[in-house]
Design an enzyme around this catalytic site. Sequence first.
Site, PDB file in Angstrom:
ATOM      1  N   HIS A   1       0.832  -1.205   0.000  1.00  0.00           N
ATOM      2  CA  HIS A   1       0.000   0.000   0.000  1.00  0.00           C
ATOM      3  C   HIS A   1       0.868   1.258   0.000  1.00  0.00           C
ATOM      4  CE1 HIS A   1      -3.638   2.380   0.984  1.00  0.00           C
ATOM      5  NE2 HIS A   1      -2.781   3.140   1.646  1.00  0.00           N
ATOM      6  N   GLU A   2       1.796   1.316   0.926  1.00  0.00           N
ATOM      7  CA  GLU A   2       2.643   2.502   1.031  1.00  0.00           C
ATOM      8  C   GLU A   2       3.601   2.621  -0.149  1.00  0.00           C
ATOM      9  OE1 GLU A   2       1.837   4.693   3.045  1.00  0.00           O
ATOM     10  OE2 GLU A   2       0.504   3.487   4.278  1.00  0.00           O
TER      11      GLU A   2
ATOM     12  N   HIS B   1       1.930   4.623  -2.861  1.00  0.00           N
ATOM     13  CA  HIS B   1       2.072   6.070  -2.642  1.00  0.00           C
ATOM     14  C   HIS B   1       3.487   6.536  -2.991  1.00  0.00           C
ATOM     15  CE1 HIS B   1      -1.829   6.389  -0.838  1.00  0.00           C
ATOM     16  NE2 HIS B   1      -1.525   5.709   0.259  1.00  0.00           N
TER      17      HIS B   1
END
Length: 458
Positions: free
Chosen positions: A22-23, A26
Amino acid sequence: MSDLVGSIWWMIVALGVLVTFHEFGHYWVARRCGVKVLRFSVGFGKALWSRRDRHGTEFVIAALPLGGYVKMLDEAEGNVPADQLPHAFNRKPVWQRIAIVAAGPIANLVLCVALLWAMFVVGKEDYSATLGSVNGIAAEAGFQPGDRLLRIEDDRIATWSDALTVLTRYALDRQDVEVEVQDTDGATHTRQLPLSDLPPSFDETNVAAIAGLDWQHRRVPAVIERTEPGSPADGLLLPGDQITAIDGTPVYSFSDISPLVQKLGGTQSAKNGSASMVEVDRAGVRHAFEIRPARTRDPRSGTEYWALGIAPPSKLEPAPYDAVQRFGPVAAIPVAFRETGKMASDSLGMIRRMLTGHASVKNVSGPLTIAQVANATAKRGVAWFLFFLALLSLSLAIINLLPIPVLDGGHLLYYLIELVKGSPLSERTMATGQYVGLALLAGLMGLAFYNDILRLVT
């Protein structure tokens, strides 16, 4: 490995994988948009390990493995040197900020597809949707022991897991369903299961059983472990005998015995002392005994019932898997996409039903349930753990896209308003939204913990 240690370990593994992806979504898009990333952290709190790369990004593994974050250069976070302003997140065009924020949930969605692809290539063993015994509304609808469910409405059924998911969906909507089955002779039939006849309040985790469907792999063999001294069966039936029929009615599992005995006990002949014919298989040889059921009182509830005086097996080995979903590396690609779409539709449908009151908020689970399921699926093998990771990754993507300030979906909502409005929202409005978002998130987490603890207690 104990269940407690295993649950903690596999939850850390699961969250570590999902949060990292997920990170990374980003981080990767932020770097492509020219934003300076200050820190990439998996976990919160004290750093257990850290390293800084040549771009000045600090990579951290922190002590509390329940999340993570990517910290970017941003004037909202503090003073930014003039020469670094072009690399600040808040100075980027709104479409780039949207791309950076959306990249996290998208990364989880991509990971879900990849994990399901790997699961189908490895092969996920499961049980077929074959009925072991039937009662209630399912029996009234014509379902028979040995029926194998092939289709429910437009959903093809490959395993009992598929059947449970689809039945629960239609049961929550109180919708009758058309079910295609294959009987023990190989013939195909279409039957109508009236799920609208379910009780007003029912256990949403046990829809199949409440509808009268019991699965073949969950059958307890009608094998006698012992007879009660002085009971009708004492001296006639022996430990190891398998009951095959009672008064000509076939017996498939131990759960079939009690209804037949109660039915016989309720007849006038049984009240007058007439015996019932009990057929057993004893070491491969058929025997038949005339046994008169006796009236027995339950010491705990005080209720009376008819009984033969036999006890079921106390220790059972899990039934062997009789179905497997396995595809080649190429064939697994479209199957993984279809499964992701189906899972997303089911998850969004459950959220909608909870919001409209058609499903209980007890379906919201927290970290304790996640830990237990992580451990349970890890024990069942690689394919099952991959499926769990895929479902959790999809859930993380959906939750993060909810339009709640603090979550990615809340930030996307701000930026969409900015696109329409032509200018950013005021800091005061965004701060108010953050407080509201924190309150909603705290309430959601509180509900999840409450449900977790309630499940453990009950």
